[in-house]
Design an enzyme around this catalytic site. Structure first.
Site, mmCIF file in Angstrom:
data_model
loop_
_atom_site.group_PDB
_atom_site.id
_atom_site.type_symbol
_atom_site.label_atom_id
_atom_site.label_comp_id
_atom_site.label_asym_id
_atom_site.label_seq_id
_atom_site.Cartn_x
_atom_site.Cartn_y
_atom_site.Cartn_z
ATOM 1 N N THR A 43 39.580 50.281 48.116
ATOM 2 C CA THR A 43 39.213 49.022 47.483
ATOM 3 C C THR A 43 38.571 48.064 48.484
ATOM 4 O O THR A 43 38.838 48.141 49.695
ATOM 5 C CB THR A 43 40.467 48.347 46.886
ATOM 6 O OG1 THR A 43 40.150 47.028 46.440
ATOM 7 C CG2 THR A 43 41.572 48.218 47.932
ATOM 8 N N ASP A 44 37.775 47.129 47.974
ATOM 9 C CA ASP A 44 37.202 46.106 48.846
ATOM 10 C C ASP A 44 38.239 45.065 49.270
ATOM 11 O O ASP A 44 37.991 44.276 50.186
ATOM 12 C CB ASP A 44 36.009 45.413 48.179
ATOM 13 C CG ASP A 44 36.350 44.710 46.869
ATOM 14 O OD1 ASP A 44 37.515 44.779 46.421
ATOM 15 O OD2 ASP A 44 35.439 44.095 46.279
ATOM 16 N N GLU A 45 39.415 45.065 48.649
ATOM 17 C CA GLU A 45 40.430 44.075 48.986
ATOM 18 C C GLU A 45 40.965 44.241 50.407
ATOM 19 O O GLU A 45 41.579 43.313 50.954
ATOM 20 C CB GLU A 45 41.578 44.104 47.977
ATOM 21 C CG GLU A 45 41.128 43.713 46.573
ATOM 22 C CD GLU A 45 42.280 43.446 45.629
ATOM 23 O OE1 GLU A 45 43.304 42.881 46.083
ATOM 24 O OE2 GLU A 45 42.162 43.794 44.450
ATOM 25 N N TYR A 55 49.563 44.988 48.433
ATOM 26 C CA TYR A 55 48.667 46.018 47.898
ATOM 27 C C TYR A 55 47.524 46.309 48.856
ATOM 28 O O TYR A 55 47.310 47.461 49.266
ATOM 29 C CB TYR A 55 48.105 45.582 46.548
ATOM 30 C CG TYR A 55 46.870 46.351 46.142
ATOM 31 C CD1 TYR A 55 46.899 47.742 46.033
ATOM 32 C CD2 TYR A 55 45.664 45.706 45.885
ATOM 33 C CE1 TYR A 55 45.766 48.467 45.672
ATOM 34 C CE2 TYR A 55 44.526 46.417 45.524
ATOM 35 C CZ TYR A 55 44.579 47.791 45.432
ATOM 36 O OH TYR A 55 43.451 48.505 45.084
#
Length: 349
Positions: free
Chosen positions: A133-135, A158
């Site tokens: 993910t880009d997170e 997360y």
């Protein structure tokens, strides 16, 4: 090809498996623990297809993972299985560390043992694609974009657990020579999305005439990619990506959360006008802890090297997504009223 897909009964995983089998004719083994976000109904179109098999197993179960490799003998692994909801990670971080970190290590170990025993000719074509993910990059200032060179700066349990899994995947490539590829994607949307995430939650609330709760001021920005565009991007990375490289996959559709909800309301006004205007259902609620302000992806590298680019136009595909939920109550109603009844579903992706 024979492709082992983890998390194939989830939102992105099911879109990928359907694309691999129905569109591309690959043989796929789906490995899924069937946790709350998995829905085998998503893969119902493959129920009688000999090119697909479903194995219910936990990626943290070393024996089950090794058995899947030994029985299926994959030519590639596409590792998507993960806990992925920020709100849940805040209340239960241990589950995210277990699945996203320990589970990824178990998959990498299983792939390494299998890979090292392959004949040299088969080693050349084997790939392990780790999907992330880009997170992991944290929050961006206005008008900035993530690239493959962006510094990791995770802000939630997360994103921290996904960052750890990314580092493990790259370490298994550098240390053991496992042919690893890594992707980081923006927020996905489309059919079969578990209704704790922003878009499906708002769709179902609007359908039932309930409030549309938006965190904070609603101006947190996200880049949105349609799940089918993402699935095609993952295949492009698997087929044409350079071993050891990372590719960012985005939709080039940056919108703030309030704009997304208003676009959904406009789609509902057109498709289900009897309760219009649906914007009257919008309400603002207290922001969640550590809510990153902006994510946005520059996917130039994937476009230039792989010949892939997102095809879906956000507003049009968003309306198509609303139409899918209106036409497929049999998919979402058991989730909405069944085993998840009473849970606090998340708001803003």
């Amino acid at each position: 090809m024979r492709i082992l897909v983890t998390g194939g009964c989830g939102f992105i995983g099911s879109a990928l498996v359907l694309h691999l089998v129905n569109d591309l004719g690959h043989d796929v083994c789906t490995l899924d623990a069937m946790t709350y976000a998995a829905n085998p109904v998503s893969l119902a179109p493959l129920a009688d297809n000999p090119r697909h098999r479903l194995v219910e197993a936990d990626i943290c179960d070393r024996a089950a993972v090794q058995k899947a490799f030994a029985d299926f003998k994959p030519q590639a692994v596409m590792h998507l299985a993960a806990e992925s909801h920020v709100d849940r990670s805040i209340t239960d971080p241990g589950a995210f560390v277990r699945t996203n970190v320990i589970g990824t290590q178990t998959m990498l170990d299983g792939a390494r043992g299998y890979y090292e025993a392959l004949p040299e000719a088969d080693k050349k074509s084997f790939r392990f694609l780790h999907v992330s993910t880009d997170e992991v990059y944290g929050s961006l200032p206005p008008d900035a974009f993530f690239t493959e060179e962006s510094r990791y700066d995770p802000r939630s349990p997360y994103s921290a657990s996904k960052a750890a899994s990314d580092h493990l995947a790259r370490a298994w490539h550098e240390t053991y020579g496992l042919p690893v590829l890594v992707t980081n994607c923006s927020n996905n949307y489309g059919p079969r999305h578990f209704p704790e995430k922003l878009i499906p939650l708002m769709i179902l609330n609007a359908l039932e005439g309930k409030k549309l709760p938006v965190y904070g001021d609603g101006l947190n920005e996200r880049d949105w990619i349609h799940v089918e565009d993402h699935a095609k991007g993952l295949v492009a990375v698997l087929e044409r990506g350079r071993i050891g490289e990372t590719y960012l996959l985005g939709g080039r559709a940056v919108r703030n959360n309030l704009a997304v909800v208003k676009a959904l309301c406009a789609a509902f006004d057109r498709l289900r006008p009897q309760n219009a205007p649906h914007e009257q259902l919008i309400s603002f609620v207290a922001d969640r802890p550590g809510h990153d302000r902006r994510y946005a992806i520059d996917c130039t590298k994937a476009e230039a090297e792989l010949g892939w680019r997102p095809q879906k136009t956000f507003e049009q595909a968003l309306e198509e997504t609303v139409a899918w939920y209106l036409a497929n109550e049999g998919w979402w109603r058991p989730i909405r009223e069944g085993r998840y009844k009473g849970e606090r579903l998340g708001l803003n992706g």
